[in-house]
Design a protein around this motif. Structure first.
Motif, PDB file in Angstrom:
ATOM      1  N   UNK A 379       0.802  -1.226   0.000  1.00 21.92           N
ATOM      2  CA  UNK A 379       0.000   0.000   0.000  1.00 21.92           C
ATOM      3  C   UNK A 379       0.833   1.274   0.000  1.00 21.92           C
ATOM      4  N   UNK A 380       2.090   1.144  -0.376  1.00 20.68           N
ATOM      5  CA  UNK A 380       2.914   2.347  -0.538  1.00 20.68           C
ATOM      6  C   UNK A 380       3.236   3.059   0.768  1.00 20.68           C
ATOM      7  N   UNK A 381       3.044   2.377   1.902  1.00 18.79           N
ATOM      8  CA  UNK A 381       3.303   3.020   3.198  1.00 18.79           C
ATOM      9  C   UNK A 381       4.723   2.730   3.663  1.00 18.79           C
ATOM     10  N   UNK A 382       5.478   3.783   3.922  1.00 18.01           N
ATOM     11  CA  UNK A 382       6.798   3.599   4.531  1.00 18.01           C
ATOM     12  C   UNK A 382       6.586   3.733   6.032  1.00 18.01           C
ATOM     13  N   UNK A 383       6.789   2.629   6.754  1.00 11.95           N
ATOM     14  CA  UNK A 383       6.511   2.655   8.197  1.00 11.95           C
ATOM     15  C   UNK A 383       7.824   2.543   8.976  1.00 11.95           C
ATOM     16  N   UNK A 408       3.769   3.904  15.951  1.00 11.13           N
ATOM     17  CA  UNK A 408       4.237   4.655  17.115  1.00 11.13           C
ATOM     18  C   UNK A 408       5.316   5.699  16.813  1.00 11.13           C
ATOM     19  N   UNK A 409       5.924   5.615  15.642  1.00  9.86           N
ATOM     20  CA  UNK A 409       6.961   6.611  15.333  1.00  9.86           C
ATOM     21  C   UNK A 409       6.997   6.885  13.833  1.00  9.86           C
ATOM     22  N   UNK A 410       7.510   8.043  13.497  1.00  7.42           N
ATOM     23  CA  UNK A 410       7.711   8.429  12.099  1.00  7.42           C
ATOM     24  C   UNK A 410       8.927   7.656  11.569  1.00  7.42           C
ATOM     25  N   UNK A 411       8.851   7.142  10.338  1.00  5.18           N
ATOM     26  CA  UNK A 411       9.963   6.338   9.837  1.00  5.18           C
ATOM     27  C   UNK A 411      11.298   7.082   9.776  1.00  5.18           C
ATOM     28  N   UNK A 412      11.264   8.407   9.647  1.00  7.78           N
ATOM     29  CA  UNK A 412      12.528   9.147   9.524  1.00  7.78           C
ATOM     30  C   UNK A 412      13.366   9.082  10.804  1.00  7.78           C
ATOM     31  N   UNK A 413      12.739   8.742  11.936  1.00 11.61           N
ATOM     32  CA  UNK A 413      13.518   8.637  13.174  1.00 11.61           C
ATOM     33  C   UNK A 413      14.455   7.434  13.116  1.00 11.61           C
ATOM     34  N   UNK A 418      15.021   1.550   8.110  1.00  6.16           N
ATOM     35  CA  UNK A 418      13.967   1.536   7.081  1.00  6.16           C
ATOM     36  C   UNK A 418      14.603   1.368   5.702  1.00  6.16           C
ATOM     37  N   UNK A 419      15.695   2.076   5.483  1.00  2.79           N
ATOM     38  CA  UNK A 419      16.361   2.000   4.177  1.00  2.79           C
ATOM     39  C   UNK A 419      16.916   0.595   3.926  1.00  2.79           C
ATOM     40  N   UNK A 425      14.796   5.854   1.810  1.00  2.00           N
ATOM     41  CA  UNK A 425      15.333   6.588   2.968  1.00  2.00           C
ATOM     42  C   UNK A 425      14.363   7.724   3.295  1.00  2.00           C
ATOM     43  N   UNK A 426      13.556   7.560   4.367  1.00  2.00           N
ATOM     44  CA  UNK A 426      12.558   8.587   4.660  1.00  2.00           C
ATOM     45  C   UNK A 426      13.209   9.888   5.131  1.00  2.00           C
TER      46      UNK A 426
END
Ligand SMILES: Cc1ncc(COP(=O)(O)O)c(C=O)c1O
Ligand SMILES: N[C@@H](CCOP(=O)(O)O)C(=O)O
Length: 464
Positions: A379-383, A408-413, A418-419, A425-426
């Motif tokens: 679904x195109x979600x980066x979690x 519970x958190x934004x992926x960029x944290x 994630x990458x 890479x958010x």
């Protein structure tokens, strides 16, 4: 509303008292003397309410006697005005059965903001007109620290000393804490893990000399006000998905058992929750406790979900209290045993009681990576990786009930992890664009009671 300690031997306090006290004087945690509850009609009437109005309905019984509904509404309006999404905690659908409840639209990009933005305002309100300085001590595996610092930076009458485990938080998490240069913020990296930091905080509360010298308070989820604010989003999400007519299940990435205990409270208040899944990483004391009754803590294994690298889950004590007929004396004895041996067996009654609502799963690095990829490809979600632990547990669950995973958190944290799993890479939101060029300020000290209390004593203001 009056609050009692889970260990049965601390003063009974009102909401203002428990907010400022944090931990109970007997080492226990405060819980409401009785659980308020809503009828199905009252829950149905929450349909269509804004987040703030839902928050006022859900929290009003808990603050009664300390705040009026209008005062609570004003505080919630201010707290949630800083969220970047109009729904505050929006739901995102992944497929026919699965939803994400996005809890990371606050200032520091984690679910902790939902409670701590309010707690910061509660401190300000309850301290107004009082003499002296509040000394807040906290332990963080990354997210509580940044959210508490954002909520309290520059506030008059409060100093905050935040302990984080050196080298065991993400670079974004560390910088979110250590680049806030305000005179009342004190960041401490300890040479130890999160459990050690949390144990030091509790030891300071329990040390008669230290705890009488300073007006101590807490921002961790040992503080009841934290959990109370987290109950709200269970109602908000369930009602949006058809509650109370349609029951909902939640999968909760879990470490200190605060977020999932808030779900338990929502169920106690009448919200039809079919199941709460306690999703842990390989630091799985809670999964072992719920599946075999063995609550014994080993050493912490560092993972790509550092905020959940926890082996002693503070809020589990609150659940054990509820499942053991609320006997403070019995729980005090059980917890004393755990504190001396770091091991205990749940009673049959506690196990059977938990099984009525909770299931659990321990998810390893492969399971986490697969869930990250599934959300992205499907679904195109980066979690974020913590959310992926919850999603992996949710997807392993069989059934048809709508299933909400707490994001519970934004992926960029946690952009490196994630990458590695998704190739994406958010990026941080634009307002944080300069995070890596800001000056950092923190001290690194040994994880001993003397080292930490000496550090605080040199900087905190004793009671008058
Ligand atoms: C991103 C994230 N997910 C999950 C958790 C676990 O929540 P809890 O400690 O309330 O169980 C934490 C830390 O508390 C966290 O920071
Ligand atoms: N994961 C937490 C650990 C502390 O949890 P809390 O909810 O009890 O404050 C963190 O990010 O610090």
């Amino acid at each position: 509303m009056r609050y009692i300690s889970t260990r049965g031997n601390a003063p009974v306090l009102d909401f203002e008292g428990v907010t400022l006290a944090g931990l109970a004087a007997d080492g226990g945690l405060y819980v409401p003397e009785t659980w308020p509850s809503f009828s199905r009609d009252e829950i149905a009437a929450m349909q269509g309410l804004s987040y703030v109005e839902t928050a006022v309905r859900v929290m009003a019984p808990f603050v009664a006697g300390s705040l009026t509904e209008d005062e609570l509404r004003d505080l919630c309006t201010t707290a949630y005005s800083r969220f970047a999404h109009a729904a505050v905690t929006p739901l995102v659908q992944l497929d026919q059965r699965h939803w994400l409840l996005e809890l990371f639209h606050g200032p520091t990009l984690a679910f902790k903001d939902v409670a701590l933005q309010l707690v910061g305002l509660l401190f300000e309100r309850f301290l107004a007109g009082r003499e002296g300085q509040l000394t807040v001590i906290g332990a963080t595996s990354g997210d509580t620290g940044s959210a508490a610092i954002d909520a309290l930076a520059g506030r008059v009458g409060v100093d905050i000393f935040m302990l984080h485990p050196e080298g065991r938080v993400s670079d974004v998490q560390r910088r979110q804490m250590t680049t806030v240069i305000a005179p009342n913020i004190h960041n401490i990296a300890i040479r130890g893990d999160f459990d050690t930091a949390q144990a030091l905080v509790k030891a300071m509360f329990r040390d008669p000399a230290f705890s009488t010298r300073y007006a101590l308070s807490a921002v961790n989820s040992i503080n009841w006000a934290r959990l109370m604010a987290q109950v709200v989003y269970y109602f908000y999400a369930a009602v949006r998905l058809g509650g109370p007519e349609r029951p909902v299940a939640f999968s909760v990435p879990t470490g200190n058992f605060g977020d999932v205990f808030a779900g338990y409270v929502a169920a106690r208040m009448g919200l039809p929750i079919e199941r709460l899944i306690v999703a842990t990483n390989v630091n799985d004391i809670l999964h072992r406790a719920l599946s075999t009754g063995d609550y014994s803590s080993g050493t912490v294994t560092p993972t790509a979900t550092p905020s959940m690298d926890i082996q002693v889950s503070s809020n589990f004590e609150r659940l054990l209290f509820e499942l053991g007929d609320r006997s403070g004396a019995a729980l005090a004895a059980q917890m004393a045993g755990f504190e001396s041996s770091r091991a205990m067996m749940l009673t049959n009654r506690q196990r059977e009681g938990a099984a009525g609502l909770f299931t659990s799963a321990s998810i390893d690095a492969d399971g986490m990576g697969q869930a990250l990829r599934w959300a992205h490809e499907r679904s195109g979600q980066v979690i974020d990786p913590h959310t992926a632990i919850g999603l992996a547990a949710a997807r392993a669950d069989v059934g048809n009930t709508p299933m909400v995973t707490l994001a519970t958190a934004h992926p960029a944290k946690f952009r490196d992890a994630v990458e590695r799993s998704t190739g994406v890479r958010p990026g941080l939101p634009a307002r944080m664009g300069d995070l890596f060029s800001r000056e950092e300020r923190y001290d690194t000290i040994d994880a001993t009671f003397d080292a930490v209390t000496d550090y605080i004593a040199q900087r905190a203001t004793p009671r008058g």
